[in-house]
Scaffold this motif. Structure first.
Motif, PDB file in Angstrom:
ATOM      1  N   UNK A  46       0.274  -6.285  22.119  1.00  0.00           N
ATOM      2  CA  UNK A  46       1.051  -6.500  20.995  1.00  0.00           C
ATOM      3  C   UNK A  46       2.465  -6.777  20.934  1.00  0.00           C
ATOM      4  N   UNK A  47       2.971  -6.248  22.137  1.00  0.00           N
ATOM      5  CA  UNK A  47       4.694  -6.275  22.230  1.00  0.00           C
ATOM      6  C   UNK A  47       4.859  -7.780  22.523  1.00  0.00           C
ATOM      7  N   UNK A  48       4.261  -8.179  23.635  1.00  0.00           N
ATOM      8  CA  UNK A  48       4.321  -9.396  24.113  1.00  0.00           C
ATOM      9  C   UNK A  48       4.134 -10.700  22.906  1.00  0.00           C
ATOM     10  N   UNK A  49       3.058 -10.301  22.138  1.00  0.00           N
ATOM     11  CA  UNK A  49       2.738 -11.269  21.154  1.00  0.00           C
ATOM     12  C   UNK A  49       3.910 -11.214  20.201  1.00  0.00           C
ATOM     13  N   UNK A  50       4.544  -9.905  19.703  1.00  0.00           N
ATOM     14  CA  UNK A  50       5.619  -9.922  18.702  1.00  0.00           C
ATOM     15  C   UNK A  50       6.819 -10.587  19.147  1.00  0.00           C
ATOM     16  N   UNK A  51       7.392 -10.323  20.248  1.00  0.00           N
ATOM     17  CA  UNK A  51       8.304 -10.820  20.747  1.00  0.00           C
ATOM     18  C   UNK A  51       8.282 -12.318  21.023  1.00  0.00           C
ATOM     19  N   UNK A  52       7.266 -12.996  21.334  1.00  0.00           N
ATOM     20  CA  UNK A  52       6.935 -14.371  21.607  1.00  0.00           C
ATOM     21  C   UNK A  52       7.050 -14.835  20.226  1.00  0.00           C
ATOM     22  N   UNK A  53       6.381 -14.402  19.200  1.00  0.00           N
ATOM     23  CA  UNK A  53       6.515 -15.028  17.722  1.00  0.00           C
ATOM     24  C   UNK A  53       7.534 -14.571  16.902  1.00  0.00           C
ATOM     25  N   UNK A  54       8.401 -13.647  17.440  1.00  0.00           N
ATOM     26  CA  UNK A  54       9.620 -13.160  16.624  1.00  0.00           C
ATOM     27  C   UNK A  54       9.065 -12.832  15.158  1.00  0.00           C
ATOM     28  N   UNK A  55       8.050 -12.294  15.240  1.00  0.00           N
ATOM     29  CA  UNK A  55       7.262 -11.668  13.819  1.00  0.00           C
ATOM     30  C   UNK A  55       5.988 -10.752  14.007  1.00  0.00           C
ATOM     31  N   UNK A  56       5.279 -10.478  12.966  1.00  0.00           N
ATOM     32  CA  UNK A  56       4.279  -9.631  13.096  1.00  0.00           C
ATOM     33  C   UNK A  56       3.279 -10.379  13.991  1.00  0.00           C
ATOM     34  N   UNK A  57       2.409  -9.542  14.856  1.00  0.00           N
ATOM     35  CA  UNK A  57       1.161  -9.993  15.223  1.00  0.00           C
ATOM     36  C   UNK A  57       0.305 -11.036  14.372  1.00  0.00           C
ATOM     37  N   UNK A  58      -0.425 -11.775  15.227  1.00  0.00           N
ATOM     38  CA  UNK A  58      -1.378 -12.613  14.208  1.00  0.00           C
ATOM     39  C   UNK A  58      -2.576 -11.874  13.666  1.00  0.00           C
ATOM     40  N   UNK A  59      -2.575 -11.416  12.430  1.00  0.00           N
ATOM     41  CA  UNK A  59      -3.693 -10.854  11.782  1.00  0.00           C
ATOM     42  C   UNK A  59      -3.676 -11.227  10.291  1.00  0.00           C
ATOM     43  N   UNK A  60      -4.659 -11.273   9.613  1.00  0.00           N
ATOM     44  CA  UNK A  60      -4.788 -11.814   8.244  1.00  0.00           C
ATOM     45  C   UNK A  60      -5.073 -10.354   7.477  1.00  0.00           C
ATOM     46  N   UNK A  61      -5.227 -10.739   6.118  1.00  0.00           N
ATOM     47  CA  UNK A  61      -5.510  -9.742   5.044  1.00  0.00           C
ATOM     48  C   UNK A  61      -6.895  -9.175   5.288  1.00  0.00           C
ATOM     49  N   UNK A  62      -7.850 -10.122   5.795  1.00  0.00           N
ATOM     50  CA  UNK A  62      -9.128  -9.900   6.058  1.00  0.00           C
ATOM     51  C   UNK A  62      -9.188  -8.959   7.204  1.00  0.00           C
ATOM     52  N   UNK A  63      -8.512  -8.624   7.928  1.00  0.00           N
ATOM     53  CA  UNK A  63      -8.533  -7.778   9.249  1.00  0.00           C
ATOM     54  C   UNK A  63      -8.847  -6.228   8.553  1.00  0.00           C
ATOM     55  N   UNK A  64     -10.031  -5.751   9.268  1.00  0.00           N
ATOM     56  CA  UNK A  64     -10.415  -4.504   8.681  1.00  0.00           C
ATOM     57  C   UNK A  64      -9.740  -3.238   8.849  1.00  0.00           C
ATOM     58  N   UNK A  65      -8.679  -3.700   9.746  1.00  0.00           N
ATOM     59  CA  UNK A  65      -7.438  -2.408   9.900  1.00  0.00           C
ATOM     60  C   UNK A  65      -5.842  -3.185   9.486  1.00  0.00           C
ATOM     61  N   UNK A  66      -6.062  -3.628   8.523  1.00  0.00           N
ATOM     62  CA  UNK A  66      -4.732  -4.400   8.177  1.00  0.00           C
ATOM     63  C   UNK A  66      -3.660  -3.499   7.926  1.00  0.00           C
ATOM     64  N   UNK A  67      -3.627  -2.420   6.931  1.00  0.00           N
ATOM     65  CA  UNK A  67      -2.559  -1.700   6.733  1.00  0.00           C
ATOM     66  C   UNK A  67      -1.823  -0.961   7.958  1.00  0.00           C
ATOM     67  N   UNK A  68      -2.664  -0.392   8.836  1.00  0.00           N
ATOM     68  CA  UNK A  68      -1.693   0.267   9.899  1.00  0.00           C
ATOM     69  C   UNK A  68      -0.896  -0.795  10.862  1.00  0.00           C
ATOM     70  N   UNK A  69      -1.720  -1.874  11.091  1.00  0.00           N
ATOM     71  CA  UNK A  69      -1.017  -2.875  11.939  1.00  0.00           C
ATOM     72  C   UNK A  69       0.216  -3.346  11.091  1.00  0.00           C
ATOM     73  N   UNK A  70       0.311  -3.519   9.829  1.00  0.00           N
ATOM     74  CA  UNK A  70       1.417  -4.276   9.199  1.00  0.00           C
ATOM     75  C   UNK A  70       2.595  -2.746   9.139  1.00  0.00           C
ATOM     76  N   UNK A  71       2.292  -1.824   8.734  1.00  0.00           N
ATOM     77  CA  UNK A  71       3.136  -0.646   8.902  1.00  0.00           C
ATOM     78  C   UNK A  71       3.672  -0.198  10.033  1.00  0.00           C
ATOM     79  N   UNK A  72       2.854  -0.321  10.926  1.00  0.00           N
ATOM     80  CA  UNK A  72       3.205   0.112  12.472  1.00  0.00           C
ATOM     81  C   UNK A  72       4.210  -0.866  12.919  1.00  0.00           C
ATOM     82  N   UNK A  73       4.434  -2.204  12.474  1.00  0.00           N
ATOM     83  CA  UNK A  73       5.099  -2.977  13.200  1.00  0.00           C
ATOM     84  C   UNK A  73       6.476  -3.442  12.464  1.00  0.00           C
ATOM     85  N   UNK A  74       6.577  -2.785  11.468  1.00  0.00           N
ATOM     86  CA  UNK A  74       7.847  -2.941  10.578  1.00  0.00           C
ATOM     87  C   UNK A  74       8.873  -2.715  11.290  1.00  0.00           C
TER      88      UNK A  74
END
Length: 462
Positions: A46-74
């Motif tokens: 996750x860290x490698x992906x975020x520093x590469x994208x300079x943004x949140x990891x690649x996930x969409x609203x349809x991801x079953x675990x969407x909310x923790x993934x968004x809040x955790x990476x703020x």
């Protein structure tokens, strides 16, 4: 016996116990964040992906675990855009983000129950059994799901009448439950039932609070439906089946077993011989489990518990932990039910001396679980040091199968160790670790992608 009896009746007020536990979980979160515990499990990827994208990891609203993934990476995404370039600090911020959601929700639950000794005790016990026993991999979404469940359960159990503020909080928790974790396949219906029963029993029923509560109940039902869909349509059926099989081997999680075992002793005693809870006897027997738990880290000195997968098996109880939470919430609900529905066993708990002993015992459960948490932090730190030594003492590509790393954690992380090696590199001469040959579906990492201004503490990857 008299000395132990006096110990079980100290002047431990609800407020003091609440402050101690809240301070303890926040101190643990800050310490684990400083030690970069978010790099356990899938954290490096996750860290490698975020520093590469300079943004949140690649996930969409349809991801079953969407909310923790968004809040955790703020926190880490905010730090990236504020110009933080040190990967150690980014790893710490990523870890802190992973801890924030569950810790905030547990803090809310503790504060909500501070006026009721029994509910405060069961909340502290739940945090010990569920959070402290299964949060080694803090990046796993079950940590957020457990916290959402406990906070929602506490909010419903303590609702004296329907209030708009309570309805808003419950609605927010129900929204989080929609996309958090698959255990809501059974936790969702439980919370929905308690929500609708709360509305049915309430007098009066103002329109706005009733609307908020009913909407929250519907969202809890939806969380069950979304969880069913996520399970049925899970893309990796083999992995799903392995996780379900692992759930039946929760006995390998020593902290979970001993904590739940101590709680079971007290609960069984409560329903079989409730009058005995006026004496310290039940807690002395239950305390044997806690003494074993507090002393168990000593076994690691001879590598008795850290061989193979035992260092990871503290998390293998993540699915049974949801059932424990459901049991705690139902117990709280029975305790707060109308007097006509209460049993003799639960009436005993209303006595001051009995409830105080229960609170002290719950705090003892919390304290007994902390040494194991600190040991696991130390084990993971040693693991990272061995990975650092490996990449610094080698050059080029080091095959995963040839790693001299001796840590028992190595066999657990497999492909993740390659990304961890990337994060820990501090020089262009440091080696890179290849992915295991068994992970045929993984693409080998080729340096930190698109790092731009990230210099890895002086190492320019561009």
């Amino acid at each position: 016996m008299l000395g132990i009896s006096n110990w079980l009746k100290p002047p431990l007020s609800n407020v003091r116990a609440c402050k101690i536990v809240i301070g303890g979980i926040w101190a643990l979160a800050l310490w684990c964040s400083w030690q970069e515990m978010g790099l356990a499990g899938d954290g490096p990827f996750a860290l490698v992906e975020m520093v590469g994208r300079l943004y949140f990891p690649t996930f969409e609203w349809t991801t079953p675990r969407f909310f923790p993934q968004v809040v955790d990476t703020i926190p880490i995404v905010a730090a990236i855009h504020l110009g933080v370039v040190d990967l150690h600090w980014l790893a710490r911020l990523m870890t802190l983000g992973m801890y924030c959601l569950p810790i905030v929700l547990y803090t809310m639950a503790l504060a909500r129950t501070a006026d009721d000794t029994v509910l405060l005790a069961t909340t502290i016990a739940a945090i010990a059994m569920v959070f402290l026993a299964t949060s080694f991999e803090i990046e796993a979404e079950h940590n957020a799901a457990d916290a959402v469940t406990l906070a929602a359960g506490v909010w419903l159990v303590t609702a004296r009448k329907l209030r708009t503020g309570d309805g808003i909080v419950l609605l927010a928790l129900a929204t989080l439950a929609l996309k958090t974790y698959e255990t809501f396949v059974y936790l969702g219906p439980l919370l929905a039932a308690l929500t609708f029963v709360t509305v049915w029993r309430a007098r009066p029923r103002p329109i706005l609070p009733v609307s908020l509560y009913c909407l929250a109940g519907l969202l809890f039902v939806m969380s069950m439906g979304l969880s069913v869909d996520a399970i049925v349509n899970y893309p990796d059926r083999e992995y799903l089946m392995s996780m379900m099989a692992d759930a039946t081997t929760f006995w390998r999680s020593l902290p979970f077993d001993l904590l739940v075992g101590s709680a079971v002793v007290v609960i069984v005693w409560l329903f079989v011989k409730p009058d005995d809870l006026r004496s310290p006897r039940p807690y002395l027997y239950a305390g044997i489990f806690l003494c074993l738990l507090a002393l168990s880290p000593l076994l690691t000195f001879h590598n008795l518990l850290m061989r193979g997968h035992f260092s990871f098996d503290v998390d293998i109880a993540r699915l049974p932990a949801g059932a424990v939470l459901a049991g705690v919430i139902l117990f709280d609900w029975l305790y707060k039910a109308n007097p006509s529905l209460q049993m003799r066993s639960l009436e005993v708990l209303s006595e001051t001396n009995v409830s105080r002993r229960l609170l002290v015992f719950a705090c003892a459960m919390f304290a007994a679980a902390l040494p194991w948490q600190l040991v696991l932090v130390g084990v993971f730190q040693n693991y990272m040091e061995e990975v650092k030594t490996t990449i610094r003492n080698n050059a080029g590509i080091v095959a995963f199968e040839d790693l001299p790393v001796s840590s028992p954690l190595l066999g657990l992380y497999g492909a993740q160790v390659a990304y961890l090696g990337l994060v820990l590199r501090e020089s262009s001469t440091d080696a890179q670790i290849s992915l295991p040959r068994a992970d045929r579906n993984w693409q080998p990492p080729d340096g930190l992608p698109n790092l731009r201004k990230f210099d890895q503490r002086g190492y320019n990857c561009s």
